[in-house]
Design an enzyme around this catalytic site. Sequence first.
Site, PDB file in Angstrom:
ATOM      1  N   VAL A 106       0.808  -1.219   0.000  1.00 20.37           N
ATOM      2  CA  VAL A 106       0.000   0.000   0.000  1.00 20.37           C
ATOM      3  C   VAL A 106       0.841   1.268   0.000  1.00 20.37           C
ATOM      4  O   VAL A 106       0.312   2.357  -0.264  1.00 20.37           O
ATOM      5  CB  VAL A 106      -0.992   0.029   1.181  1.00 20.37           C
ATOM      6  CG1 VAL A 106      -2.030  -1.074   1.054  1.00 20.37           C
ATOM      7  CG2 VAL A 106      -0.261  -0.024   2.514  1.00 20.37           C
TER       8      VAL A 106
ATOM      9  N   TYR B  84       2.685   7.609  14.620  1.00 18.37           N
ATOM     10  CA  TYR B  84       1.379   6.974  14.447  1.00 18.37           C
ATOM     11  C   TYR B  84       0.264   7.997  14.639  1.00 18.37           C
ATOM     12  O   TYR B  84      -0.676   8.079  13.838  1.00 18.37           O
ATOM     13  CB  TYR B  84       1.231   5.829  15.442  1.00 18.37           C
ATOM     14  CG  TYR B  84      -0.045   5.031  15.281  1.00 18.37           C
ATOM     15  CD1 TYR B  84      -0.169   4.082  14.277  1.00 18.37           C
ATOM     16  CD2 TYR B  84      -1.126   5.223  16.138  1.00 18.37           C
ATOM     17  CE1 TYR B  84      -1.330   3.343  14.121  1.00 18.37           C
ATOM     18  CE2 TYR B  84      -2.293   4.495  15.997  1.00 18.37           C
ATOM     19  CZ  TYR B  84      -2.393   3.559  14.990  1.00 18.37           C
ATOM     20  OH  TYR B  84      -3.545   2.834  14.841  1.00 18.37           O
TER      21      TYR B  84
ATOM     22  N   LYS C 115      -2.470   9.364  11.809  1.00 20.73           N
ATOM     23  CA  LYS C 115      -3.905   9.147  11.950  1.00 20.73           C
ATOM     24  C   LYS C 115      -4.680  10.463  12.040  1.00 20.73           C
ATOM     25  O   LYS C 115      -5.817  10.553  11.557  1.00 20.73           O
ATOM     26  CB  LYS C 115      -4.181   8.259  13.160  1.00 20.73           C
ATOM     27  CG  LYS C 115      -3.646   6.831  13.011  1.00 20.73           C
ATOM     28  CD  LYS C 115      -4.228   6.124  11.784  1.00 20.73           C
ATOM     29  CE  LYS C 115      -3.800   4.659  11.714  1.00 20.73           C
ATOM     30  NZ  LYS C 115      -4.421   3.958  10.570  1.00 20.73           N
TER      31      LYS C 115
END
Length: 260
Positions: free
Chosen positions: A70, A163, A167
């Site tokens: 991805v 992270y 997000k």
Amino acid sequence: MSEARHNPVLAGQTAVITGGASGIGKSIVQRFLEAGASCLAADLNEEALAALKQELAEYGDKLDVVKVDVSNRDDVEGMVDRAVQTFGQMDIIVNNAGIMDNLLPIAEMDDDVWERLMKVNLNSVMYGTRKAVRYFMERGEGGVIINTASLSGLCAGRGGCAYTASKFAVVGLTKNVAFMYADTGIRCNAICPGNTQTNIGVGMRQPSERGMAKATTGYAGATRSGTPEEISAAAAFLASDQAGFINGETLTIDGGWSAY
């Protein structure tokens, strides 16, 4: 999840799910199939994809699997093309694949960690969303985009620096796309799971002591971990016409942890 079979809210739809061979992604694939959709499950782990195909053999040609990195734009765009070629259409994309960062606060993080997290957690979502929007616009029939963000995309102290940043960016991207294309019949929403029983943390061999202590503040005894099935139920709802007027939203699924 057998109740989905009795309420096939996704009958006639085709969905693409990244990170589809394990955890939340696998549960979404199964839930969508039970709800009547055809699915293309994309993942980097070929063995897990083969196991998924075998486990869900009862669905036959309604399930296709493909190896996808991805973080690679061509892989992601080719994934969408494959779904359209295989099933004749794509109605739903779930940009779900993601990795964690050992809960590293910024002083403990190096550039490689940051760049890897952004490629997998953010760039992949942009690639998938952009390709989907272009396809939906050309087709002229709208479509559904669901991005897997995280509680860490809403509450800055629940994860590591990279992270959390990735997000938060997914949430912002989701809302921007929802607003920009609301008049075209395209809906774009995000699911924000809290602590969930998946293998996403398997790579966290040495989580940061500081990061772990800070990120779990208020968690002990507050709630149980969620299950992938509880997250996939929310995704199926957002993918269905039952959520036809829900756009640009972040659906938090965390048992109340974010209330702390």
